[in-house]
Scaffold this motif. Structure first.
Motif, PDB file in Angstrom:
ATOM      1  N   ARG A 149     -29.742  30.066  12.352  1.00 38.46           N
ATOM      2  CA  ARG A 149     -28.800  29.895  11.258  1.00 38.46           C
ATOM      3  C   ARG A 149     -27.606  30.818  11.462  1.00 38.46           C
ATOM      4  N   ARG A 208     -23.245  20.578  10.842  1.00 42.36           N
ATOM      5  CA  ARG A 208     -22.760  21.303  12.028  1.00 42.36           C
ATOM      6  C   ARG A 208     -23.699  21.135  13.226  1.00 42.36           C
ATOM      7  N   GLU A 210     -23.594  29.764  12.312  1.00 43.12           N
ATOM      8  CA  GLU A 210     -22.441  30.150  11.492  1.00 43.12           C
ATOM      9  C   GLU A 210     -21.299  30.684  12.325  1.00 43.12           C
ATOM     10  N   THR A 211     -21.635  31.347  13.425  1.00 40.80           N
ATOM     11  CA  THR A 211     -20.571  31.950  14.241  1.00 40.80           C
ATOM     12  C   THR A 211     -20.270  31.141  15.502  1.00 40.80           C
ATOM     13  N   THR A 227     -18.702  21.078   8.147  1.00 42.00           N
ATOM     14  CA  THR A 227     -19.713  20.985   7.085  1.00 42.00           C
ATOM     15  C   THR A 227     -20.939  21.813   7.438  1.00 42.00           C
ATOM     16  N   ARG A 228     -21.569  22.381   6.409  1.00 41.95           N
ATOM     17  CA  ARG A 228     -22.756  23.214   6.650  1.00 41.95           C
ATOM     18  C   ARG A 228     -23.943  22.372   7.100  1.00 41.95           C
ATOM     19  N   TYR A 264     -17.963  25.293   5.802  1.00 39.46           N
ATOM     20  CA  TYR A 264     -17.705  26.660   6.253  1.00 39.46           C
ATOM     21  C   TYR A 264     -16.257  27.059   6.038  1.00 39.46           C
ATOM     22  N   PHE A 265     -15.355  26.073   6.120  1.00 34.29           N
ATOM     23  CA  PHE A 265     -13.942  26.381   5.898  1.00 34.29           C
ATOM     24  C   PHE A 265     -13.293  25.175   5.237  1.00 34.29           C
TER      25      PHE A 265
END
Lengths: 143, 134
Positions: free
Chosen positions: B112, A84, B116-117, A80-81, A28-29
């Motif tokens: 999902r 997470r 992400e947030t 990590t995607r 993600y970053f």
């Protein structure tokens, strides 16, 4: 958060393996890895000397938030995607103490574990590459 | 007009309105899920909602019409009920399955987005001074 800076041990083969694995994950970053005893580390985080980075891994967010040991590891997974959800579970009050214990145990024995698993550190590989011949003779390379 | 035709008419008269009812429920209450997924973007959420409902109608009405034909002609009144119970029961089960599948899809999309947030699960030990000129 746009970047997490991880101050890692570049004398440790296990750390190198983890670093490479994390950098290979979709994230993600940005994850940035800097040896904790380097000048760059001291320039980025002037207080690093007081934080005992040799004992436990340190991770610093771009706003200066500092995470140590198990929390730093959870933050790496949080980046990590794919992992997470695991980071969210490990970071829960129920599992966090266990995660801390495991990270402390691995961190404290990282050099022995690296030797056991025959993992070369960034520093060792750097020295090997520097000492190797400029050209590989006969089409083979001994590095 | 014989018993077979009556069975067909009753089958359609029960299954089709139930399909419409389930579709309208999904449309009315699924919108909230989608709004959350798309970060409050009302237009996008409404658009996706309508598209999903169209798909739902197509699949379900398609199945109900395909499943209409009876293998044997109905001979007596108990036969009407027996045939209806199988046909309507199966159609409702398929509708139910589609309904739960839709909810599952909505939930996955929402999870999902939330992931992400989501803020970090751990709190920092402290905040240090960051060098700004490196």
């Amino acid at each position: 958060m746009k970047r997490l800076t991880v101050f890692y041990d570049h004398n440790c083969g296990l750390c190198r393996t983890c670093r490479r694995w994390l950098l290979g994950q979709p994230a993600y970053f940005e994850l940035e890895f800097i040896p904790y005893d380097s000048l760059t580390a001291r320039a980025l985080c002037p207080e690093i000397g007081k934080l005992d980075p040799a004992r436990q891994i340190l991770a610093m967010a771009d706003n200066g938030d500092l995470y140590r040991g198990g929390a730093a590891w959870v933050m790496c997974l949080y980046a990590t995607r794919r992992h997470r959800p695991l980071a969210m579970r490990l970071g829960s009050p129920l599992l966090m103490p266990l995660a801390e214990k495991i990270c402390a145990a691995i961190s404290g024995n990282r050099l022995q574990l690296s030797r056991l698993l025959h993992l070369k550190s960034d520093r060792e590989l750097g020295e090997l590459a520097a000492g190797a011949d400029a050209e590989c003779k006969g089409g083979t390379c001994h590095v | 007009m014989n018993l077979t035709v009556i069975t067909y008419v009753l089958y359609l008269a029960i299954s089709l309105p139930v399909t419409v009812w389930v579709a309208r429920t999904l449309f009315k209450h699924g919108g909230v899920f989608l709004l959350d997924c798309f970060g409050g973007d009302t237009k996008l959420a409404e658009s996706v909602n309508r598209l999903l409902v169209v798909g739902f109608y197509l699949v379900n009405i398609g199945f109900i019409t395909l499943y209409l034909k009876l293998a044997n002609a109905i001979a007596d009144v108990p036969g009407v009920f027996e045939a209806l119970s199988t046909k309507v029961g199966t159609a409702l089960l398929v509708l139910g399955g589609m309904h739960f599948f839709n909810i599952y899809v909505f939930n996955r999309m929402r999870k999902r987005t939330l992931l992400e947030t989501a803020p970090p699960p751990v709190t920092p030990e402290r905040r240090v001074r960051v060098a700004t000129d490196v």
